[in-house]
Motif scaffolding. Sequence first.
Motif, mmCIF file in Angstrom:
data_model
loop_
_atom_site.group_PDB
_atom_site.id
_atom_site.type_symbol
_atom_site.label_atom_id
_atom_site.label_comp_id
_atom_site.label_asym_id
_atom_site.label_seq_id
_atom_site.Cartn_x
_atom_site.Cartn_y
_atom_site.Cartn_z
ATOM 1 N N GLU A 65 0.853 -1.237 0.196
ATOM 2 C CA GLU A 65 -0.121 -0.098 -0.080
ATOM 3 C C GLU A 65 0.649 1.261 0.016
ATOM 4 O O GLU A 65 0.652 2.082 -0.722
ATOM 5 C CB GLU A 65 -0.979 -0.058 1.255
ATOM 6 N N ARG A 66 1.901 1.222 0.815
ATOM 7 C CA ARG A 66 2.700 2.411 1.010
ATOM 8 C C ARG A 66 3.292 2.839 -0.629
ATOM 9 O O ARG A 66 3.635 3.877 -0.825
ATOM 10 C CB ARG A 66 3.549 2.377 2.004
ATOM 11 N N VAL A 67 4.099 1.583 -1.053
ATOM 12 C CA VAL A 67 4.774 1.944 -2.312
ATOM 13 C C VAL A 67 3.772 2.447 -3.301
ATOM 14 O O VAL A 67 4.035 3.275 -3.857
ATOM 15 C CB VAL A 67 5.141 0.551 -2.665
ATOM 16 N N LEU A 68 2.545 1.847 -3.350
ATOM 17 C CA LEU A 68 1.518 2.213 -4.490
ATOM 18 C C LEU A 68 1.009 3.841 -4.239
ATOM 19 O O LEU A 68 0.909 4.483 -4.911
ATOM 20 C CB LEU A 68 0.248 1.317 -4.374
ATOM 21 N N VAL A 69 0.824 4.018 -2.835
ATOM 22 C CA VAL A 69 0.245 5.421 -2.521
ATOM 23 C C VAL A 69 1.437 6.361 -2.701
ATOM 24 O O VAL A 69 1.243 7.605 -3.052
ATOM 25 C CB VAL A 69 -0.330 5.508 -1.309
ATOM 26 N N VAL A 70 2.503 5.970 -2.354
ATOM 27 C CA VAL A 70 3.699 6.843 -2.528
ATOM 28 C C VAL A 70 4.110 7.198 -3.852
ATOM 29 O O VAL A 70 4.373 8.182 -4.288
ATOM 30 C CB VAL A 70 5.054 6.524 -1.914
ATOM 31 N N GLY A 71 3.797 6.049 -4.826
ATOM 32 C CA GLY A 71 3.935 6.204 -6.212
ATOM 33 C C GLY A 71 3.092 7.314 -6.840
ATOM 34 O O GLY A 71 3.247 7.987 -7.675
ATOM 35 N N LEU A 72 1.674 7.161 -6.412
ATOM 36 C CA LEU A 72 0.632 8.032 -6.751
ATOM 37 C C LEU A 72 1.157 9.795 -6.381
ATOM 38 O O LEU A 72 0.938 10.485 -7.154
ATOM 39 C CB LEU A 72 -0.544 7.629 -6.287
ATOM 40 N N TRP A 73 1.659 9.576 -5.139
ATOM 41 C CA TRP A 73 1.931 10.808 -4.688
ATOM 42 C C TRP A 73 2.858 11.718 -5.412
ATOM 43 O O TRP A 73 2.952 12.913 -5.745
ATOM 44 C CB TRP A 73 2.383 10.866 -3.213
ATOM 45 N N CYS A 74 3.942 11.061 -5.729
ATOM 46 C CA CYS A 74 4.886 11.361 -6.619
ATOM 47 C C CYS A 74 4.696 11.795 -7.907
ATOM 48 O O CYS A 74 5.134 12.584 -8.602
ATOM 49 C CB CYS A 74 6.300 10.269 -6.571
ATOM 50 N N THR A 75 3.566 11.007 -8.575
ATOM 51 C CA THR A 75 3.192 11.369 -9.888
ATOM 52 C C THR A 75 2.228 12.460 -9.924
ATOM 53 O O THR A 75 1.368 12.418 -11.057
ATOM 54 C CB THR A 75 2.809 9.988 -10.468
#
Length: 335
Positions: free
Chosen positions: A268-278
Motif C-alpha cells: 500500500e505504501r509503495v503504491l500510494v507514494v507512487g501516486l503521490w510522486c506522480t
Amino acid sequence: MENEFRKGTGPRQFRYSELATATDNFSDDKKLGEGGFGSVYRGFLKDLIIEVAIKRVSKGSKQGRKEYASEVRVISRLRHRNLVQIVGWCHTGGELLLVYELMPNSSLDVHLHATDNVLWWTVRHKIVLGIGSALLYLHQDWKECVLHRDIKTSNVMLDASFNAKLGDFGLARLVDHDKGSHTTELAGTLGYMDPECTVTGRASTESDVYSFGVVLLEIACGRRPTAARPDGTLIHLAQRVSELYGQGRILEAADARLDGNFDPQEVERVLVVGLWCTCHDRNLRPSIRQAINVLRLEAPLPERLPPVGHPAGPLPMPDSDTGHSSCTSTAQQLI
C-alpha cells in the motif's frame, strides 16, 4: 576531461591496450549491446581480477560524446552503495571509453517483466528502498544536487544480491542546492518523464521524483508505465492505479503474479507514494526524503492525494526515448 576525473578519488585511467585485451580486442563475442551512441562490451581486468562493462562511444556520435562528458563530470565524483560505480576511463586517439562494475543480474525491467520468473515482494521492496536511498543522496546528501533526468527500471541495475544500483548518468546535471531547477533541452524517457517537462523542458528534483513514482508503481504492479487503449491512445499506469485508490481498492493494483504473497502495508505504501510522486502539480509532490520516510514506515501516509498524471486524460504519447537514444536493452542492463 582528465581534470574532471581527477576530482574524483576512485576511477583510474586505463590504457587503450588494457581494455582491448580485456575484451578480446572488442570482439563481437564480448558485445553486450549496441546503439546509436556506441557499444557495450563485457571485459575481464586481470590485474584487478574483476569483470567489467566497458562503454565505447562511437567516434561519429556527438550526443554520445556529450553524454560521456556528462558522466565524466558527475558519476566519477559520486560514491554510494546504490549507484553503479565507475571503475575507470580511457580517452586517447579519439577513443572514449568508460569502465563500470558489471552487474550480474542485469536490470530491473528484465526481472519485472520476465514471463518465466517472478521477482518476489521482499526483493522488490529492498529494491524500492535502494533506489530511494540513491535518489536521496543525489538530491540532498551530496555537496551538489544531482538531477538524474532519466530514472526508469532499465537504468536500475541489480548486483549479485539483487541490491539496486542506479546507473546511466549520461543525462545528469549538477545544480546548486539553493536552485530548484535547471532549464535545458528535452531529455528523458516518455512514460517516466514528468508531463510538464515535455512542455517546458525544465528538469528539477520534482521531475526526478515523478520518475521515481512511476518506477514505484511499475515495481508494485508489474506493469509497464503506459498501455494502449483500443482507440490507440495510451493510458498511464498512474491513472489506472489512481482509479483503484479512489475506490478504496488500491491493493488490487498489486502484481497478480505475486498471488497475494506480500506485506499489505508495504505494498500500500509503495503504491500510494507512487501516486503521490506522480501527482500533476509538481509543487504537491513529496521531496525524496518525505517519500522515503513513508516507505520506511517512519511517517504516515498522506490523508488525501491530489490528481495524478495528465489532467486531460489518456496520454497521447509514444513510450520511447526522447533526447536520449540509449543502447539496446541489453546494454541498458549494464550501465
